[in-house]
Design an enzyme around this catalytic site. Structure first.
Site, PDB file in Angstrom:
ATOM      1  N   GLY A  13      -1.597 -16.598   3.278  1.00 42.78           N
ATOM      2  CA  GLY A  13      -1.825 -16.039   1.937  1.00 42.78           C
ATOM      3  C   GLY A  13      -1.268 -16.937   0.849  1.00 42.78           C
ATOM      4  O   GLY A  13      -0.791 -18.044   1.111  1.00 42.78           O
ATOM      5  N   ILE A  15       1.440 -16.749  -1.397  1.00 43.39           N
ATOM      6  CA  ILE A  15       2.870 -17.083  -1.354  1.00 43.39           C
ATOM      7  C   ILE A  15       3.226 -17.667   0.011  1.00 43.39           C
ATOM      8  O   ILE A  15       3.989 -18.629   0.113  1.00 43.39           O
ATOM      9  CB  ILE A  15       3.715 -15.824  -1.681  1.00 43.39           C
ATOM     10  CG1 ILE A  15       3.524 -15.442  -3.161  1.00 43.39           C
ATOM     11  CG2 ILE A  15       5.183 -16.048  -1.359  1.00 43.39           C
ATOM     12  CD1 ILE A  15       4.201 -14.137  -3.577  1.00 43.39           C
ATOM     13  N   ILE A  90       0.466  -5.960   1.935  1.00 44.32           N
ATOM     14  CA  ILE A  90      -0.772  -5.502   1.298  1.00 44.32           C
ATOM     15  C   ILE A  90      -0.439  -4.473   0.219  1.00 44.32           C
ATOM     16  O   ILE A  90       0.654  -3.897   0.220  1.00 44.32           O
ATOM     17  CB  ILE A  90      -1.758  -4.842   2.297  1.00 44.32           C
ATOM     18  CG1 ILE A  90      -1.098  -3.639   3.013  1.00 44.32           C
ATOM     19  CG2 ILE A  90      -2.294  -5.855   3.302  1.00 44.32           C
ATOM     20  CD1 ILE A  90      -2.080  -2.736   3.751  1.00 44.32           C
ATOM     21  N   ASP A  93      -3.428   0.415  -4.105  1.00 39.63           N
ATOM     22  CA  ASP A  93      -2.935   1.096  -5.306  1.00 39.63           C
ATOM     23  C   ASP A  93      -3.770   2.312  -5.699  1.00 39.63           C
ATOM     24  O   ASP A  93      -5.004   2.255  -5.730  1.00 39.63           O
ATOM     25  CB  ASP A  93      -2.940   0.131  -6.507  1.00 39.63           C
ATOM     26  CG  ASP A  93      -1.990  -1.044  -6.323  1.00 39.63           C
ATOM     27  OD1 ASP A  93      -1.256  -1.067  -5.315  1.00 39.63           O
ATOM     28  OD2 ASP A  93      -1.992  -1.925  -7.199  1.00 39.63           O
ATOM     29  N   GLN A 146       6.484   1.369  -9.894  1.00 37.95           N
ATOM     30  CA  GLN A 146       5.290   0.969 -10.653  1.00 37.95           C
ATOM     31  C   GLN A 146       4.241   2.073 -10.583  1.00 37.95           C
ATOM     32  O   GLN A 146       3.954   2.598  -9.500  1.00 37.95           O
ATOM     33  CB  GLN A 146       4.718  -0.339 -10.084  1.00 37.95           C
ATOM     34  CG  GLN A 146       3.454  -0.845 -10.752  1.00 37.95           C
ATOM     35  CD  GLN A 146       3.623  -1.135 -12.235  1.00 37.95           C
ATOM     36  OE1 GLN A 146       4.712  -1.493 -12.700  1.00 37.95           O
ATOM     37  NE2 GLN A 146       2.573  -0.918 -13.002  1.00 37.95           N
ATOM     38  N   TYR A 152       3.625   1.330  -2.154  1.00 39.38           N
ATOM     39  CA  TYR A 152       4.109  -0.067  -2.145  1.00 39.38           C
ATOM     40  C   TYR A 152       5.577  -0.134  -2.595  1.00 39.38           C
ATOM     41  O   TYR A 152       6.405  -0.808  -1.963  1.00 39.38           O
ATOM     42  CB  TYR A 152       3.209  -0.872  -3.064  1.00 39.38           C
ATOM     43  CG  TYR A 152       3.462  -2.360  -3.119  1.00 39.38           C
ATOM     44  CD1 TYR A 152       3.036  -3.205  -2.088  1.00 39.38           C
ATOM     45  CD2 TYR A 152       4.085  -2.944  -4.227  1.00 39.38           C
ATOM     46  CE1 TYR A 152       3.233  -4.583  -2.163  1.00 39.38           C
ATOM     47  CE2 TYR A 152       4.278  -4.312  -4.310  1.00 39.38           C
ATOM     48  CZ  TYR A 152       3.851  -5.133  -3.280  1.00 39.38           C
ATOM     49  OH  TYR A 152       4.043  -6.491  -3.355  1.00 39.38           O
TER      50      TYR A 152
HETATM   51  N1  LIG Z   1       1.445 -12.005  -5.436  1.00 37.21           N
HETATM   52  C1  LIG Z   1       2.407 -11.409  -6.084  1.00 37.21           C
HETATM   53  O1  LIG Z   1       2.465 -11.406  -7.308  1.00 37.21           O
HETATM   54  C2  LIG Z   1       3.496 -10.709  -5.343  1.00 37.21           C
HETATM   55  C3  LIG Z   1       4.519 -10.127  -6.090  1.00 37.21           C
HETATM   56  C4  LIG Z   1       5.571  -9.515  -5.421  1.00 37.21           C
HETATM   57  C5  LIG Z   1       5.581  -9.484  -4.049  1.00 37.21           C
HETATM   58  N2  LIG Z   1       4.563 -10.045  -3.353  1.00 37.21           N
HETATM   59  C6  LIG Z   1       4.639  -9.977  -1.898  1.00 37.21           C
HETATM   60  O2  LIG Z   1       4.560 -11.292  -1.390  1.00 37.21           O
HETATM   61  C7  LIG Z   1       3.943 -11.274  -0.097  1.00 37.21           C
HETATM   62  C8  LIG Z   1       2.782 -12.258  -0.075  1.00 37.21           C
HETATM   63  O3  LIG Z   1       1.862 -11.888  -1.085  1.00 37.21           O
HETATM   64  P1  LIG Z   1       0.588 -12.766  -1.471  1.00 37.21           P
HETATM   65  O4  LIG Z   1       0.365 -12.578  -2.909  1.00 37.21           O
HETATM   66  O5  LIG Z   1       0.757 -14.143  -0.927  1.00 37.21           O
HETATM   67  O6  LIG Z   1      -0.540 -11.968  -0.684  1.00 37.21           O
HETATM   68  P2  LIG Z   1      -1.920 -12.470  -0.040  1.00 37.21           P
HETATM   69  O7  LIG Z   1      -2.334 -13.747  -0.647  1.00 37.21           O
HETATM   70  O8  LIG Z   1      -2.793 -11.283  -0.091  1.00 37.21           O
HETATM   71  O9  LIG Z   1      -1.490 -12.773   1.476  1.00 37.21           O
HETATM   72  C9  LIG Z   1      -1.114 -11.751   2.348  1.00 37.21           C
HETATM   73  C10 LIG Z   1      -0.930 -12.340   3.732  1.00 37.21           C
HETATM   74  O10 LIG Z   1      -0.497 -11.276   4.608  1.00 37.21           O
HETATM   75  C11 LIG Z   1      -1.356 -11.262   5.731  1.00 37.21           C
HETATM   76  N3  LIG Z   1      -1.480  -9.910   6.262  1.00 37.21           N
HETATM   77  C12 LIG Z   1      -1.857  -8.780   5.611  1.00 37.21           C
HETATM   78  N4  LIG Z   1      -1.863  -7.750   6.449  1.00 37.21           N
HETATM   79  C13 LIG Z   1      -1.459  -8.221   7.662  1.00 37.21           C
HETATM   80  C14 LIG Z   1      -1.271  -7.631   8.930  1.00 37.21           C
HETATM   81  N5  LIG Z   1      -1.465  -6.330   9.162  1.00 37.21           N
HETATM   82  N6  LIG Z   1      -0.863  -8.426   9.955  1.00 37.21           N
HETATM   83  C15 LIG Z   1      -0.661  -9.749   9.756  1.00 37.21           C
HETATM   84  N7  LIG Z   1      -0.832 -10.353   8.582  1.00 37.21           N
HETATM   85  C16 LIG Z   1      -1.232  -9.606   7.543  1.00 37.21           C
HETATM   86  C17 LIG Z   1      -2.693 -11.773   5.226  1.00 37.21           C
HETATM   87  O11 LIG Z   1      -3.466 -12.196   6.306  1.00 37.21           O
HETATM   88  P3  LIG Z   1      -5.046 -11.802   6.447  1.00 37.21           P
HETATM   89  O12 LIG Z   1      -5.758 -12.998   5.908  1.00 37.21           O
HETATM   90  O13 LIG Z   1      -5.211 -11.593   7.905  1.00 37.21           O
HETATM   91  O14 LIG Z   1      -5.278 -10.560   5.643  1.00 37.21           O
HETATM   92  C18 LIG Z   1      -2.207 -12.905   4.331  1.00 37.21           C
HETATM   93  O15 LIG Z   1      -1.897 -14.035   5.111  1.00 37.21           O
HETATM   94  C19 LIG Z   1       3.516  -9.817   0.146  1.00 37.21           C
HETATM   95  O16 LIG Z   1       4.488  -9.171   0.927  1.00 37.21           O
HETATM   96  C20 LIG Z   1       3.493  -9.236  -1.250  1.00 37.21           C
HETATM   97  O17 LIG Z   1       3.695  -7.859  -1.237  1.00 37.21           O
HETATM   98  C21 LIG Z   1       3.513 -10.643  -3.962  1.00 37.21           C
END
Ligand SMILES: NC(=O)c1ccc[n+]([C@@H]2O[C@H](COP(=O)([O-])OP(=O)(O)OC[C@H]3O[C@@H](n4cnc5c(N)ncnc54)[C@H](OP(=O)(O)O)[C@@H]3O)[C@@H](O)[C@H]2O)c1
Length: 246
Positions: A13, A15, A90, A93, A146, A152
């Site tokens: 993903g 991050i 994930i 929302d 939020q 979440y």
């Molecule tokens: N982006 C933000 O602004 C933000 C802010 C605060 C916190 N976060 C947290 O940071 C983390 C990464 O976020 P991101 O923005 O990089 O999200 P992202 O781009 O949507 O990536 C999510 C990753 O998690 C994997 N994933 C989801 N469900 C899964 C499951 N059941 N088993 C294994 N892998 C799974 C996805 O793989 P698939 O391709 O298989 O779905 C993907 O590799 C998350 O925990 C998110 O809550 C993000």
């Protein structure tokens, strides 16, 4: 620098890719999980173009049996997990009065229960070797709540409760356990939010922009380093000043 074996869940993903890149460039052996083999191949080919080799193991973080198998496969490929970043997550929302049980459990299983599922198979090894680094990627919304994210925010707040308990239980085994709580970072998860909502979010960020994935990865690299041995049980907020609670 001591080369370590690192597992970053959700490494494909936004991050996660930045964290994988950062840890690999520090010289660590890095692995991540995947669910869809075709997407995994494309991702691995893209990051290989940067000269980064990543071990990939199939695994669904919401499923304990799948995580156990994933960790055992990874250990046979790369060696024991010494650095674990619980990053996969994930969102589903909706306001609570409209929220289905499925939306609740999907989010709790993938963000919070995943911490149990992935950490449980690696913790005995870390304790036995007397060294480990565990980082939970939580969220600003676990700290402040939020609108539309009761599922979440509850899961993300729970992740830090997990961190501070594990930190206490494992400190004497050379294992540090910390949380990183990002604010809004420009990844697919945030770019999926309607533009007018995003503009309102950015207006609330004192630094005046969304975060970059590398800015989160930098903190993870810091917390998982050899020299961060005395930092445990902390929750590092990285949010451009969006939320300054303490
Ligand atoms: N982006 C933000 O602004 C933000 C802010 C605060 C916190 N976060 C947290 O940071 C983390 C990464 O976020 P991101 O923005 O990089 O999200 P992202 O781009 O949507 O990536 C999510 C990753 O998690 C994997 N994933 C989801 N469900 C899964 C499951 N059941 N088993 C294994 N892998 C799974 C996805 O793989 P698939 O391709 O298989 O779905 C993907 O590799 C998350 O925990 C998110 O809550 C993000």
């Amino acid at each position: 620098m001591t080369q370590r074996t690192a597992l970053v869940t959700g490494g494909t993903g936004g991050i996660g890719t930045a964290i994988v890149r950062y840890l690999a460039r520090q010289g660590h052996r890095v692995a991540t999980n995947y669910r869809d083999p075709a997407r995994a191949d494309a991702w691995r080919a893209a990051i290989a173009q940067e000269g980064i080799e990543v071990a990939m193991v199939q695994g669904d973080v919401s499923d304990p049996a799948s995580c156990e198998a994933m960790v055992r496969e990874l250990e046979s490929k790369l060696g024991a997990v010494e650095i674990l970043v619980n990053n996969a997550g994930i969102t589903r929302d909706t306001t609570f009065h409209k929220m289905s049980y499925q939306q609740w459990t999907d989010v709790v299983n993938t963000n919070l229960n995943a911490c149990f599922n992935v950490t449980r198979p690696v913790i005995d090894g870390m304790r036995g070797r007397k060294w480990g680094r565990i980082v939970q990627i939580s969220s600003i919304n676990g700290q402040k709540g939020q609108y539309g994210q009761a599922n979440y925010a509850a899961a993300k707040a729970g992740m830090h409760g997990f961190t501070i308990s594990l930190a206490q239980e494992n400190a004497k085994f050379g294992i540090t356990v910390n949380t990183v709580s990002p604010g809004y970072v420009a990844t697919d998860m945030v770019m999926a939010v309607p533009e007018e909502v995003r503009e309102k979010i950015v207006a609330q960020i004192p630094v005046g922009r969304l975060g970059k994935p590398e800015e989160i990865a930098h903190a993870v690299a810091f917390l998982t380093g050899e020299e961060a041995a005395w930092i445990t049980g902390t929750n590092l907020a990285i949010n451009g000043g969006h939320y300054m609670g303490w």
